[in-house]
Design an enzyme around this catalytic site. Sequence first.
Site, PDB file in Angstrom:
ATOM      1  N   SER A  18      20.294  34.350 -56.124  1.00  0.00           N
ATOM      2  CA  SER A  18      20.623  34.824 -57.433  1.00  0.00           C
ATOM      3  C   SER A  18      22.343  34.771 -57.627  1.00  0.00           C
ATOM      4  CB  SER A  18      20.329  36.050 -57.708  1.00  0.00           C
ATOM      5  OG  SER A  18      18.585  36.204 -57.703  1.00  0.00           O
ATOM      6  N   LYS A  67      10.394  46.139 -57.519  1.00  0.00           N
ATOM      7  CA  LYS A  67      10.179  45.938 -59.024  1.00  0.00           C
ATOM      8  C   LYS A  67       9.265  46.999 -59.669  1.00  0.00           C
ATOM      9  CE  LYS A  67      10.476  40.746 -58.636  1.00  0.00           C
ATOM     10  NZ  LYS A  67       9.810  39.471 -58.817  1.00  0.00           N
ATOM     11  N   ASP A 104       9.668  37.122 -65.238  1.00  0.00           N
ATOM     12  CA  ASP A 104       8.982  36.279 -64.265  1.00  0.00           C
ATOM     13  C   ASP A 104       8.131  35.202 -64.796  1.00  0.00           C
ATOM     14  OD1 ASP A 104      10.257  36.834 -61.862  1.00  0.00           O
ATOM     15  OD2 ASP A 104       8.874  38.774 -61.460  1.00  0.00           O
ATOM     16  N   ARG A 154      -8.744  38.280 -52.017  1.00  0.00           N
ATOM     17  CA  ARG A 154      -9.339  38.899 -50.736  1.00  0.00           C
ATOM     18  C   ARG A 154     -10.297  40.084 -50.977  1.00  0.00           C
ATOM     19  NH1 ARG A 154      -7.764  36.839 -45.965  1.00  0.00           N
ATOM     20  NH2 ARG A 154      -5.817  36.266 -46.722  1.00  0.00           N
ATOM     21  N   THR A 155      -9.542  40.841 -51.892  1.00  0.00           N
ATOM     22  CA  THR A 155     -10.387  42.117 -52.397  1.00  0.00           C
ATOM     23  C   THR A 155     -10.778  41.764 -53.694  1.00  0.00           C
ATOM     24  OG1 THR A 155      -8.833  43.376 -51.068  1.00  0.00           O
ATOM     25  CG2 THR A 155     -10.551  44.750 -52.534  1.00  0.00           C
ATOM     26  N   GLY A 244       8.211  27.684 -55.557  1.00  0.00           N
ATOM     27  CA  GLY A 244       8.824  28.604 -56.832  1.00  0.00           C
ATOM     28  C   GLY A 244      10.109  28.474 -57.042  1.00  0.00           C
TER      29      GLY A 244
END
Length: 280
Positions: A18, A67, A104, A154-155, A244
């Site tokens: 950044s 965050k 984001d 996954r869950t 990303g």
Amino acid sequence: MSLDRYAVVGNPIGHSLSPRIHALFAEQTSQHIVYEARLGRLDHFTEDVRAWFREGLRGLNITVPFKEEAWRLVDQHSHRAERAGAVNTIWAEADGRLTGDNTDGAGFLRDLTQRLGFDPADRAILILGAGGATRGLLEPLLCAAPAHLVIANRTPEKARRLQQDFADLAGGARLEASGLEDIPAGPYDLLINATAAGLGSDGLALPRGLLHAQGIAYDLVYGPAARVFLEWAEAQGARTVTDGLGMLVEQAAEAFAIWRGVRPDTAPVLAAIRATAAAG
């Protein structure tokens, strides 16, 4: 001349790109600022941030693992931050109150549409993972009117919670949730890896046929951590694979525009950051 001060906070923070990104933005737009990386203390985040703003900090970017704590810290939220449940950009209002935003999702969508030329409208999209990163993407993606969007985790219960939380934005899109073992049959035009896991024996085990032959595979992480997933996608015949880094630069540009009132040209900055990373 006194320079406006900005920073990014995280723990760890030494790897952050950044400061370099914002230095390039400032040079390009003739903005005279100082932007630095600050190591956040895990047990003193809130008191540290408030002290920094009292000392004259103008704006702050937040990265892992702060965050969600930043969301609780600020005095008011943008609509985007409210939806995402996380804050990655803070600034001080004239009355001293701290406002939190989340750039984001906007950064991701801009990278996807502007750099990669992908329009989500009427497309099939699969997101792997149901954590905070996915939550930040769902509003802009659903507002872009895809035909079908699946959240696989996954869950499965976490994926279903996101499905419920964002059902009001689905419009005509078919919004589904699943486990990683029972992903609805593809192919998908866009496959997003929003998990911390790679592929292989200790990571994701994905079936063949998920990705359209001309599809895009996008890993939200950047650098070597994205390599295995993107190599898998290439082997599936993906037209485009990307990490990303573009999202990182675009979300930073969104924050810069909020703070300084001018939007930088991200293409040369991304090229410079990519070249530096490759040389390093």
